[in-house]
Scaffold this active site. Structure first.
Site, PDB file in Angstrom:
ATOM      1  N   SER A  65      65.188 -34.221  36.438  1.00  0.00           N
ATOM      2  CA  SER A  65      64.847 -35.429  35.646  1.00  0.00           C
ATOM      3  C   SER A  65      63.763 -36.402  35.642  1.00  0.00           C
ATOM      4  O   SER A  65      63.103 -36.355  34.749  1.00  0.00           O
ATOM      5  CB  SER A  65      65.730 -36.730  36.814  1.00  0.00           C
ATOM      6  OG  SER A  65      65.322 -36.362  37.682  1.00  0.00           O
ATOM      7  N   GLU A  66      63.072 -35.799  36.691  1.00  0.00           N
ATOM      8  CA  GLU A  66      61.029 -35.557  36.610  1.00  0.00           C
ATOM      9  C   GLU A  66      60.455 -34.980  37.287  1.00  0.00           C
ATOM     10  O   GLU A  66      60.733 -34.414  38.277  1.00  0.00           O
ATOM     11  CB  GLU A  66      60.497 -37.205  37.189  1.00  0.00           C
ATOM     12  CG  GLU A  66      61.083 -38.633  35.815  1.00  0.00           C
ATOM     13  CD  GLU A  66      62.719 -39.492  36.666  1.00  0.00           C
ATOM     14  OE1 GLU A  66      63.172 -40.225  35.793  1.00  0.00           O
ATOM     15  OE2 GLU A  66      63.932 -38.566  37.205  1.00  0.00           O
ATOM     16  N   THR A  67      59.391 -34.587  37.163  1.00  0.00           N
ATOM     17  CA  THR A  67      58.193 -34.286  37.894  1.00  0.00           C
ATOM     18  C   THR A  67      56.929 -35.182  38.050  1.00  0.00           C
ATOM     19  O   THR A  67      56.059 -35.667  36.319  1.00  0.00           O
ATOM     20  CB  THR A  67      57.849 -33.026  36.967  1.00  0.00           C
ATOM     21  OG1 THR A  67      58.691 -32.428  36.988  1.00  0.00           O
ATOM     22  CG2 THR A  67      56.535 -32.225  38.259  1.00  0.00           C
ATOM     23  N   HIS A 100      62.240 -41.168  43.013  1.00  0.00           N
ATOM     24  CA  HIS A 100      62.503 -40.448  43.890  1.00  0.00           C
ATOM     25  C   HIS A 100      60.941 -38.930  43.819  1.00  0.00           C
ATOM     26  O   HIS A 100      61.451 -38.702  45.200  1.00  0.00           O
ATOM     27  CB  HIS A 100      63.889 -39.407  43.075  1.00  0.00           C
ATOM     28  CG  HIS A 100      63.867 -38.779  41.770  1.00  0.00           C
ATOM     29  ND1 HIS A 100      63.978 -39.382  41.292  1.00  0.00           N
ATOM     30  CD2 HIS A 100      63.843 -37.213  42.342  1.00  0.00           C
ATOM     31  CE1 HIS A 100      64.129 -38.085  39.666  1.00  0.00           C
ATOM     32  NE2 HIS A 100      63.561 -37.055  40.372  1.00  0.00           N
TER      33      HIS A 100
END
Length: 307
Positions: A65-67, A100
């Protein structure tokens, strides 16, 4: 549009991958000490020389979902070696803040340089992070930017419910709909029952269109188990992800929401359970301190195994 349920992302691809054309990408799961739980994030500790297009391409290849992409901090920010500029990319777009991936990056840094104080310059503002060792685990606690909570227009609420397939009667009247911000904007909707929260099957494109118009990062769907315990889920179609398994930015927003609406009184620590309906259980804490408007979101992170 890419549709990627991050609960099925390729988490077993190793703690770091590198090729001649790519930066080193560390892979962690945040808000769980179990590689099978929490929310996977990519972390690039040295993103120097990567432009926005390259970062987006890396995030799309990683598929989480994210980096998070770390570079040198603005001049004068923090202690050298403990301060960084951080930007966050989903497979489809940059997001202003991601909890996160912040926790994952902080734990990755602490594993290499020791626990202690860190400070991240994000597009939403400065985010301090404290990493401590607790019972043999590294636990990161981020302090949000100053939050706010606003009303949602009735027509926008009706469109959100239509996209979710939720009748208005399935909302908890004790948790009135609001838009909450603690680094990114989230529409908070209270589910009347745990069963309503568990039954999530929404119109991806319709919800994404509404979220883009309202500049929302996720919907924070919440069921209140007790005074300080919530179960939450976060649809994330604007990032190309059906659902985020554990969402620190939304947790901070929910803390701000709970305090602003008088649902809790500081000092208090909220416990958020997320990811159970995806088979990736995670645990987030949200500390609300007396005299401090920020939300302090804590959790551990675990490097994902190779193979």
């Amino acid at each position: 549009m890419t549709r990627d349920d991050s609960s099925t992302a390729p988490v077993g691809t190793g703690t770091a991958v590198r090729s001649a054309a790519d930066p080193e990408v560390l892979r962690y799961t945040a808000f769980s000490d179990d590689p099978a739980g929490g929310n996977p994030a990519g972390v690039v500790l040295d993103a120097t020389g990567l432009d926005d297009a390259a970062r987006l391409a890396v995030a799309a290849r990683v598929g989480y979902s994210e980096t998070a992409f770390l570079t040198a901090p603005p001049e004068g920010l923090g202690v050298p070696g403990r301060a960084f500029t951080v930007r966050y990319f989903s497979p489809l777009a940059e997001v202003p803040f991601c909890g996160h991936a912040t926790v994952a990056a902080a734990v990755a840094l602490a594993e290499r340089h020791g626990p202690g104080e860190l400070v991240f310059a994000t597009r939403s503002g400065t985010v301090p992070v404290t990493v401590r060792e607790v019972d043999g685990r590294l636990v990161a606690t981020l302090s949000s930017v100053e939050p706010y909570v606003t009303d949602v227009a009735p027509a926008d609420l009706a469109e959100a419910l239509a996209a979710l397939g939720w009748p208005a009667a399935d909302l908890d009247p004790a948790l009135p709909p609001r838009i909450a911000y603690a680094g990114a904007r989230h529409l908070v909707l209270g589910a009347a029952t745990r069963a309503r929260l568990a039954d999530l099957d929404y119109d991806f494109d319709r919800l994404a269109a509404l979220m883009r118009r309202l500049d929302l990062t996720t919907l924070q769907l919440a069921w209140r188990e007790s005074g300080s315990v919530f179960h939450v889920r976060d649809p994330f179609p604007v990032g190309g992800v059906v659902e985020d398994p554990a969402t620190g930015a939304a947790a901070a927003a929910l803390g701000a929401y709970a305090r602003t609406l008088g649902l809790v009184t500081a000092p208090v620590t909220l416990t958020l359970h997320q990811g159970h309906d995806l088979g990736r259980p995670g645990l987030l804490t949200v500390e609300l301190r007396d005299g401090d408007p920020r939300a302090h979101v804590g959790g551990t992170a675990t490097a994902l195994p190779e193979g």
